[in-house]
Design a protein around this motif. Sequence first.
Motif, short mmCIF file in Angstrom:
data_model
loop_
_atom_site.label_atom_id
_atom_site.label_comp_id
_atom_site.label_asym_id
_atom_site.label_seq_id
_atom_site.Cartn_x
_atom_site.Cartn_y
_atom_site.Cartn_z
N GLU A 99 8.93 0.34 4.43
CA GLU A 99 7.67 -0.16 4.97
C GLU A 99 7.70 -1.68 5.01
N GLY A 100 7.47 -2.25 6.20
CA GLY A 100 7.40 -3.70 6.33
C GLY A 100 6.06 -4.24 5.85
N GLU A 101 5.99 -5.56 5.67
CA GLU A 101 4.76 -6.13 5.13
C GLU A 101 3.64 -6.30 6.17
N PRO A 102 3.89 -6.84 7.35
CA PRO A 102 2.77 -7.07 8.27
C PRO A 102 1.93 -5.81 8.44
N MET A 103 0.62 -5.94 8.23
CA MET A 103 -0.29 -4.80 8.26
C MET A 103 -1.32 -4.96 9.38
N GLU A 104 -1.86 -3.83 9.80
CA GLU A 104 -2.92 -3.82 10.79
C GLU A 104 -3.87 -2.67 10.45
N ASP A 105 -5.14 -3.00 10.23
CA ASP A 105 -6.14 -2.00 9.85
C ASP A 105 -5.71 -1.23 8.60
N GLY A 106 -5.13 -1.99 7.66
CA GLY A 106 -4.76 -1.39 6.38
C GLY A 106 -3.51 -0.55 6.39
N LYS A 107 -2.79 -0.53 7.52
CA LYS A 107 -1.56 0.26 7.61
C LYS A 107 -0.41 -0.63 8.07
N PRO A 108 0.82 -0.31 7.63
CA PRO A 108 1.96 -1.14 8.01
C PRO A 108 2.28 -1.03 9.50
N LYS A 109 2.62 -2.16 10.11
CA LYS A 109 3.01 -2.14 11.51
C LYS A 109 4.38 -1.51 11.71
#
Length: 664
Positions: A99-109
């Motif tokens: 799982e990468g770090e950048p998130m969107e709406d609480g989920k990993p991109k």
Amino acid sequence: MPVNWSISFDERISPEGLPHAATVDEYKRFHELSVKDYRDFWASVALDLDWFRIWDRVLDDSKPPFYKWFAGGELNASYLCLDRHVKTPRRNKVAIIWEGEPMEDGKPKEVRKFTYYDLYKDVNRMAYLLKNKYNIKKGDVIGLYLPMIPELPMFMLAAARLGATFCVVFSGFSSDAIAERMNDAEAKLIVTTDGAWRAGKMLDLKSIVDTALEKTKTVRSVLVIERTHNKVNMVRGRDEFLSGMMKSAPSNAYVEPEPVKSESPLYVLYTSGTTGKPKGQVHDVGGYMTLLHATMKWVFDIKDSDVYWCMADIGWVTGHSYIVFGPLMEGATEIMYEGSPVFPEQDRWCSIIERYGVSIFYTSPTAIRGWIKGGEQWVKMHDTSTVRLMNSVGEPINPEAFKWLFKLVGRERVPFGSTWWMTETGGIMISHVPGLMMIPMKPGTNGMPIPGIDADVIDEHGNPQKANERGFLVLKKPWPGMPLTIFKDPKRFEEVYYSKFPGIFYAGDYAVKDPDGYFWVLGRADEVIKVAGHRLGTYELESALIRHKAVAESAVVGVPDEIKGEVPVAFVILRQGYAPSEELKNEIKDEVRKQVGPIASLKDVFFASKLPKTRSAKIMRRVVKAVAMGNPPGDTTTLEDEASIEEIKSAYAQLSGDVRNGRG
């Protein structure tokens, strides 16, 4: 062979759920037998591995303390982690969920999943590239300066496949630290990336490598993995992007795993001390893989149905042993993640548990104390009921930290152990072993030595200490996974580990054994404050501080005193809902006196907004002590704190600012 070890183990492992509960005396009897016949015992464990050639001698002890386990045997670590699985139904089992770090709406991109067959193909292509494009062969050393991305374990396995030695440098280190390690290891190639994500920031690792290579002698080539697509400087004739080079590696590339001797070096990993340059710990193949196989079974009770998550960074030995080689050798499904476990919010770590159904959780006391500070509400937002077993690593665990995680994630019934080991030991030495037999848990203890390990607590003269008497933690017999030597410095190896107590491995930690035989590791013997002739471990004082209801984290250091020689000073982070005050300061002082005794009277208590730590979660005690004494942080070139110069300066400024602004 006096004991049929395989029968003994099978009797204690239940095919469903937890193994049967055992009494302390039952475990002690089994452990005593395993230590008495430790050569036969470890041979029975090693037979579980796939050997290309069986050993001639279980243990070559002709030149102590330079022991060689399973001498004459041949095997390959990459084969054990990949080839033997792709020949079975595990071929299509998920090996790594990244799982990468950048998130969107609480989920990993970004989420990448690799089956064992995927890893097998990628590692073969990387090994092909190393062999045919860079002429890497058995005995060569390659450097790896990478963040937590899947390519890091892949390159470790690719190097192992060729019989080459790898040297991982933690991605938080400075250019000087890289140069020093690459020069000492005589690396020919270094693999890095164009950038990495950490707590919302992009780290330019390639520039750090460029600066390091201005001071190196042997590195001729640089492979750059494109992670962030950050624009980096590429030196013609030296630097290449991995994506471009991999085009020359056929999609069906196969590199025969090189049979290597059991005592051949698998990797060199540098560990810092209080004096001198970093020590290059050399770990072998056969003994190391045997110890990891044993501890994955006994300590983690690993099963095919598990989702395993070790939160460590692969840049440290915990990641080498319990993210890369241990879990993959056992055919586990495991989690890898990029960045911080508390970014973008405090609940990232427990959201990962919920998202992937983590069943085995390996974390650290420092991480737990950070979560305590954030509050219970973050955990209660998520379903962590899939967790069936937990362990901690890195430092002694405070009873309060144990109880907090045991209650919120362990549901007050999940086995929860605190493992003791170090870079030098290669794998876990002291721990509960629920995969073998379950003995009662005690908050704050490390448990007992694992089978086959002869650990003890002794005084300055080498005599065993009585129950509840503090002494030095030692290992009395050789064990698989122990270091072969310090790289290019065998004399230092003898001096550091075997000169204090001849013939016995000196771990450098204080510990006590309680009346039941449980070990309680108290912290480093060199992290001791001597007050009026009385030696106080920093861990003892910090544990007392944590017991106060207002304290989330603490760090204690000693400062000079004209009368007592040295006195303790504490820095604390408060829990939510508490504010610094003179009254609270006195309460905290009284709590420490109550818990430890009048000799532990704190000279002062400083309230801090954060404690200075390295990215591997170790407290920078040199920085803390400098602030307490009103001194500059001192020489930063040795990087003893396993942090970059910038991190040390920033931490010093942060802590000093707290004190100046009246928080202390």
